[in-house]
Design an enzyme around this catalytic site. Structure first.
Site, PDB file in Angstrom:
ATOM      1  CB  THR A  35      -1.303   0.113   1.553  1.00  0.00           C
ATOM      2  OG1 THR A  35      -1.523  -1.449   1.471  1.00  0.00           O
ATOM      3  CG2 THR A  35      -1.861   0.939   0.716  1.00  0.00           C
TER       4      THR A  35
ATOM      5  NE  ARG B   3       4.978   0.595   5.280  1.00  0.00           N
ATOM      6  CZ  ARG B   3       3.490   2.084   5.549  1.00  0.00           C
ATOM      7  NH1 ARG B   3       2.908   1.056   6.725  1.00  0.00           N
ATOM      8  NH2 ARG B   3       3.674   3.169   5.416  1.00  0.00           N
TER       9      ARG B   3
ATOM     10  CB  SER C 159       3.935   4.001   8.214  1.00  0.00           C
ATOM     11  OG  SER C 159       3.057   4.407   8.433  1.00  0.00           O
ATOM     12  CG  HIS C 160       0.868   2.176  11.019  1.00  0.00           C
ATOM     13  ND1 HIS C 160       1.468   2.791   9.893  1.00  0.00           N
ATOM     14  CD2 HIS C 160       0.189   1.496  10.865  1.00  0.00           C
ATOM     15  CE1 HIS C 160       0.748   1.847   9.000  1.00  0.00           C
ATOM     16  NE2 HIS C 160       0.274   0.900   9.860  1.00  0.00           N
TER      17      HIS C 160
ATOM     18  CG  ASP D  28       1.845   7.594  11.566  1.00  0.00           C
ATOM     19  OD1 ASP D  28       2.403   9.160  11.617  1.00  0.00           O
ATOM     20  OD2 ASP D  28       1.797   6.715  10.306  1.00  0.00           O
TER      21      ASP D  28
ATOM     22  CG  ASP E  72       5.360   8.069   7.981  1.00  0.00           C
ATOM     23  OD1 ASP E  72       3.878   7.858   8.774  1.00  0.00           O
ATOM     24  OD2 ASP E  72       5.245   8.210   6.932  1.00  0.00           O
TER      25      ASP E  72
ATOM     26  CG  ASP F 258       1.987  10.182   7.067  1.00  0.00           C
ATOM     27  OD1 ASP F 258       1.433   9.030   8.228  1.00  0.00           O
ATOM     28  OD2 ASP F 258       1.682   9.217   5.980  1.00  0.00           O
ATOM     29  NE  ARG F 259      -1.567   5.114   9.302  1.00  0.00           N
ATOM     30  CZ  ARG F 259      -2.007   3.995   8.789  1.00  0.00           C
ATOM     31  NH1 ARG F 259      -2.734   3.918  10.613  1.00  0.00           N
ATOM     32  NH2 ARG F 259      -1.366   3.393   8.218  1.00  0.00           N
TER      33      ARG F 259
ATOM     34  CB  THR G 208      -7.124   0.655   1.177  1.00  0.00           C
ATOM     35  OG1 THR G 208      -8.777   1.045   1.707  1.00  0.00           O
ATOM     36  CG2 THR G 208      -6.253   1.289   1.838  1.00  0.00           C
TER      37      THR G 208
ATOM     38  CD  GLU H 187      -9.311   3.087   7.051  1.00  0.00           C
ATOM     39  OE1 GLU H 187      -9.706   2.700   8.427  1.00  0.00           O
ATOM     40  OE2 GLU H 187      -8.617   3.077   6.591  1.00  0.00           O
TER      41      GLU H 187
ATOM     42  CE  LYS I 282      -1.709   8.201   6.150  1.00  0.00           C
ATOM     43  NZ  LYS I 282      -0.459   7.010   5.344  1.00  0.00           N
TER      44      LYS I 282
ATOM     45  NE  ARG J 148      -6.390  -2.494   7.490  1.00  0.00           N
ATOM     46  CZ  ARG J 148      -4.556  -2.450   8.488  1.00  0.00           C
ATOM     47  NH1 ARG J 148      -5.256  -2.544   9.770  1.00  0.00           N
ATOM     48  NH2 ARG J 148      -3.630  -1.367   8.079  1.00  0.00           N
TER      49      ARG J 148
END
Ligand code: G16
Length: 544
Positions: free
Chosen positions: A18, A22, A113-114, A278, A280, A282-283, A345, A365, A377, A497
């Protein structure tokens, strides 16, 4: 200084997900693993010689090592110049901002990321194109193709660059400029928000906020913006020191992983406003006094109030949300008379809409909100947007959201994640659902009747590219939805999810607890997808 060409063989698992490649740190530490992927990026980009790139990461373990390797490879591949964040630190939105400001060819972001960090945590590499946004699928596919046939990579044998000193250095013939990344980002925020109004709010003595950077990349940015430029009291930013392992935490701003902040905002003597970002940057997560704002509602509230914010006061071209995101923003768009786009997504799908000025605000979301100011984001941007609205209206977070529900109705929304389930079992579960599309139509479960069941596919309205199988949707006759997707960002097993949404126009029912309101849909999701049968799990690991 020697230019070396090193023989290598392909790794088969370098398909970007996505959001970039990673993997665990030990994966990236395998001999040639990082180098193969970086060389594949360079090989896939036409005309990169002599160009400028931006390079930085979220400060997680392996960030500095990877940056030194990438710089030497960039020099050996004929890149003209690389702009690097001081200390190797660049938030994802700041990278996007810098790519756009300096009109560079692109940028490489080092982040998972997260996902957790540290020697046994995760690491990631993402390539962003010249619009500042994540590489679209045609670029990531080209990188993957290169990774499958790579035979050698180029690297310069040279001493490491000092990443901590701002200034310009030479690496072979390539220029390396170490930059303070906060300055251009703050300048951009100044151009969008009424920082004076926010400063007055934060220094009024009547409003308290807490920003939790979760020991990740936004610490230096948040301290400089909130405690510096906006004069908020020292200590407003908690966990503001970026750490290589995020202090052992999970740098994901949600109700489960940002528990310290959640306890504070739901505790005694809670502040008026809480926010987290988060790994990096962006969240974002937005909390009010004893109140949680879902990311879907956040997008809807920002859209409805954008006219109050200087950078957006002249109106929005349109809005966009990812398919699993609730339809709350659709109702606002309808009232404003602007288009609302539904994308798969992944932030990369917003890029074309933003470039073509079809959308101004976008959101997901998964705690992502952003606008056309960059092509990622942007966590701190969302937090400043909220503060700007609070400063102008004088309302509390809860008042704003409840009034919003009164006007538009409430989209009850929740996501249930089943993490680290067996990959094959998760794939079977999805395939089994697909095999039931036809029989499911028209079936009734209590109050709910299924209107449609399908695989979401998207045709980009700008370039006509098609993305298929982007999540299974089960829609009910009253507009409620259940969506099933396998995450594209996890590194262990699979994450299933389940996204749940129902619409409630009746104001007297808006106070109901979300999980209770969605109770029937939650059970239907479990039954229809046979979650226990396939995964062995009856309850999700994370509910947001
Ligand atoms: C990435 C993407 C987002 C996506 C999220 C979750 O976020 O940029 O667009 O919503 O992953 O994806 P998935 O459901 O496939 O795990 P981030 O913050 O991880 O870069």
């Amino acid at each position: 200084m020697n230019l070396r060409t090193v023989a290598t063989t392909p790794f088969e698992d370098q398909k970007p997900g996505t959001s970039g490649l990673r993997k665990s740190v030990p994966d990236f530490q395998k001999p040639h693993y990082l180098e193969n992927f970086i060389q594949s990026i360079f090989n896939s980009l036409d005309g990169i010689e002599g160009q400028t790139l931006v390079l930085g990461g979220d400060g997680r373990y392996y960030n500095r090592t990877a940056i030194q390797t990438i710089l030497k490879m960039a020099a050996a591949n004929g890149i003209g110049k690389v702009l690097v964040g001081q200390g190797g630190i660049l938030s994802t939105p700041a990278t996007s901002c810098i790519i756009r400001k300096y009109e560079t060819f692109g940028g490489i972001i080092l982040s998972a990321s997260h996902n957790p960090g540290g020697p046994n945590g995760d690491f990631g590499v993402k390539y962003n194109i010249s619009n500042g946004g994540p590489a679209p699928e045609k670029v990531t596919s080209a990188i993957f193709e290169q990774s499958k046939r790579i035979q050698a990579y180029k690297i310069l044998e040279a001493a490491d660059i000092n990443l901590d000193r701002v200034g310009t250095f030479k690496l072979g013939t390539m220029e390396v400029e170490i930059i303070d990344s906060v300055v251009p980002y703050l300048e951009l925020m100044e151009s969008l928000f009424d920082l004076e109004a926010i400063r007055q709010l934060l220094t009024s003595g009547k409003f308290r906020m807490c920003m939790d950077s979760l020991h990740a990349v936004t610490g230096p940015y948040a301290k400089q913006i909130f405690e510096g430029r906006l004069n908020a009291p020292k200590g407003t930013v908690q966990n503001g020191e970026p750490l290589e392992d995020f202090g052992g935490g999970h740098p994901d701003p949600n109700l489960v992983y940002a528990e310290e902040l959640v306890e504070l905002l739901f505790g005694e003597d809670a502040p008026d406003f809480g926010a987290a970002s988060d790994g990096d940057g962006d969240r974002n997560m937005i909390l009010g006094h004893h109140f949680f704002v879902t990311p879907s509602d956040s997008l809807a509230v920002l859209t409805a109030n954008a006219h109050l914010v200087p950078g957006y006061k002249d109106g929005l071209a349109g809005v966009a949300r990812s398919m699993p995101t609730s339809a709350a923003v659709d109702r606002v768009a309808a009232k404003l008379g602007i288009d609302c786009y539904e994308t798969p997504t992944g932030w990369k799908f917003f890029g074309n809409l933003l470039d073509a000025e079809k959308a101004t605000l976008c959101g997901e979301e998964s705690f992502g909100t952003g606008s056309n100011h960059v092509r990622e984001k942007d966590g701190l941007w969302a937090i400043l947007f909220w503060l700007n609205i609070l400063a102008v209206t004088g309302k509390s977070v809860e008042e704003l959201v409840r009034e919003h529900w009164q006007t538009y109705g409430r989209n009850f929304y929740s996501r249930h994640d089943y993490e680290e389930v067996d990959k094959a079992a998760a794939t079977e579960l999805m395939d089994n659902l697909r095999s039931q599309f036809t029989p499911l139509k028209g079936q009734t479960f209590g109050f709910y009747t299924i209107e449609y069941a399908d695989d979401f596919s998207y045709t980009d309205p700008v370039d006509g590219s098609i993305a298929e199988k982007q999540g299974i949707r089960i829609g009910f006759t009253d507009g409620s939805r259940i969506v099933f997707r396998l995450s594209g960002t996890g590194t262990k097993g699979a994450t299933l999810r389940v996204y749940l949404e129902s619409y409630e126009p009746d104001t007297s029912k808006h106070g109901e607890d979300t999980q209770t309101a969605l109770g029937d849909l939650i059970q239907i999701a479990k039954d229809v997808a046979k979650i226990q049968e396939f995964t062995g799990r009856n309850e999700p690991t994370v509910i947001t």
